[in-house]
Write a protein that holds these residues in place. Sequence first.
Motif, short mmCIF file in Angstrom:
data_model
loop_
_atom_site.label_atom_id
_atom_site.label_comp_id
_atom_site.label_asym_id
_atom_site.label_seq_id
_atom_site.Cartn_x
_atom_site.Cartn_y
_atom_site.Cartn_z
N GLU A 1 104.08 52.49 52.78
CA GLU A 1 102.98 52.13 51.88
C GLU A 1 103.31 50.89 51.08
O GLU A 1 102.46 50.01 50.88
N GLU B 1 103.00 47.86 53.31
CA GLU B 1 101.60 47.50 53.53
C GLU B 1 101.02 46.79 52.31
O GLU B 1 100.26 45.82 52.45
N ALA B 2 101.39 47.25 51.10
CA ALA B 2 100.91 46.58 49.89
C ALA B 2 101.46 45.16 49.81
O ALA B 2 100.76 44.22 49.38
N GLN C 1 99.53 43.00 52.17
CA GLN C 1 98.20 42.72 51.63
C GLN C 1 98.26 41.62 50.57
O GLN C 1 97.40 40.74 50.52
N SER C 2 99.30 41.65 49.73
CA SER C 2 99.45 40.60 48.70
C SER C 2 99.72 39.25 49.34
O SER C 2 99.22 38.21 48.86
N GLU D 1 103.95 39.64 41.46
CA GLU D 1 103.59 40.91 42.09
C GLU D 1 104.41 41.15 43.34
O GLU D 1 104.88 42.27 43.61
N LEU E 1 106.96 44.16 44.07
CA LEU E 1 106.86 45.01 45.25
C LEU E 1 108.17 45.02 46.04
O LEU E 1 108.59 46.05 46.57
#
Length: 686
Positions: free
Chosen positions: A453, A456-457, A460-461, A511, A515
């Motif tokens: 997860e 994937e985040a 996406q960023s 960010e 992450l």
Amino acid sequence: MERANNRQPLILKKHTTFPTFQMFAYAGKHSALAADDVFKICILTTLAWLREKLDEVGGFEEINLPGPGEYQRVSADAFVPVNSALIGYDLNIETIPEQKAWALQLKEPDQGISRMVDGALQYSRYPVVGRMIETNIAFCVANGVVECGFKTIVTEPEGTEERPEVFRYAIIKTLIRNPLVGLSDAYPFVEQMIPINDIKKTKKLASWLSNPSRRMPAVVLAEYREEAPDLFAEDDLFVERYLERIPLPKVLGRTPGIVAGPLEFPEEQRPFGLSVWIEIHKAFFPDAYDERSDLIPKRIQARPDPNEKVQTALRSIEKTLEKALEQLPPKPDPAADLSAQARHLVGFAHFFALSDGVFEEFRKNLQDCAMEPSGMAIYTRPPLIREESAFIVPRERIRENEEFFKPWADFLYSFPIGEEYDFGHCRFVADIRALSHHLNAEKINSVYQTKQEVAEALEQSQRKCEELEKQYQDFQKEITAGVNKQLKSLQFHNAQLTEGLEAQKKDSEKEIADLKRQLFLVEERLQWHERMENRPVVMAEVASWVEKEFPGRLLLLPRAKQLLSETKNTRLDLVWKALAFLGMEYYDMQVQLISEEEAKTRASYKYQRWFDVTPISEEIIRAYPREYKVHYSHNPFTGKKKEVGLNLHLRSGVDSENLVRIYFLWDGEKKLVVIGSLPDHLPPPN
């Protein structure tokens, strides 16, 4: 050489495995205590029994806990696994604290049945060669109540003729007699008969006896009914019931008042009933009867009589009566009950005293009930219509003595052998081990899923940053293609947009960094779970575990390894966690991979504590060189060792049972934590 070649291997025999004693019960169902406290009392009672059983073996510090009366002093994490193979014995204890499940397994060879007589050991049954007895006890908390499972498994060579005895564990009576615990299923296990004296109780008993899920046999004794028929009445009931198959001797000839036996005539032609025969006999032999019954002669006193045929007839009557009396059933015992059997057989069956006032209601509610008034019935398993599911005993055979009930007691003792039992939510040792592995696998899968997860985040960023970069380039092209009259306006707009994009870019980069940091923590936790799976279970495994898990980070010098081998297992949890801290958080701080704040966060998650590392002064090292100096090589080329001081030490805890001290040095060239002494204090003590 020829003799050696003729030797044959010893052929192993096939073995068979089957259960003997089996019992399932609820504990503390009617107790004022919480289920967790009852759970602890059950375990502490079992461990007390186990300590007594292993008194001569010894060597198990993990089971040296307070008695059941001190359950409030014992926390749930005090119950730890035990896996030990002794000489001739195998002891295993497994627990899953979060599932509130605990199980014990003890395998031992058959030791026969013996007792000491005048200082000598006498056997009533000698040990059976090859027979192993496996004791299984399990407790768990389910639906707010403690469930208890007891199961003995016997393994023996096929064809063994000597049947194994079925023994009830001593702790079962201990738990039954403990008012804070008590054992029950549909009925409480008590050492007395359970009264059934109203309609509600009667219906409940009949329903329970018919329930297919019932595990426990039941013994039902009906109250004695004072309505036994008069077998000696004028209506010939005695004759009809007991003399019908006995041919009466014919009386040759007829005399006044004496005729042939009444059963030789059709009923409508009988000249008189049996009572007339008795009165005739009494007239000639008045001393032949006692007060208990007119039909039982106490002696024969023949009187001379001139009428020989009358004498012959009377002797025939007397012989007929004697034969009839032999056919009479034993006289019922109105006072007989089964209280003693209920006490001895608690855990093998429930005993019920059925009031005569509800007997007919009982028969009405229990399908195919063949129980007789005043009688006894033993119910094993539903359905009751099966011949082997119920045993009916008439009242005249019931006696209070031990001899009467011994065959039924032997049957109830042996009834659980080979039976299939449902132990509810209880899990024995093998099942708990399987469940523990399954739960650990689920935890690892959960960590992998979290890692996915986060990845994937992150992806996406990154896509969002690419879109923002593309937008920025599009705006630049639009400004370049614009007309001069809008140049200033577009330049101003472009400056604002660039500033905003730069700010967004910085936010996105921050960010992404966060992450990545989260991904690093997830990977760190995954590694920790894997290390938790491989952690040492005894102190003797710690040194090899350090070499396997922290190569290039931790080095245990020979003195440290020796001290570890002499340390009790009771401090194992604190020692390996302190070593893991040095090999992970402390090492990463030394090579500047993480800050002290990050190290504390990780330590809080992993160890639920922080380990202080402080320097050792040169004065102490000089004052105690034997304790604080070690031979260690700093030169990777020459390999020569020299004396160096253990100038750092890790500390945690203050009392002797929960204390650890690790004395070490940091090799900055090799980037290595070199451990010289643990886990106790070195002088000075403070």
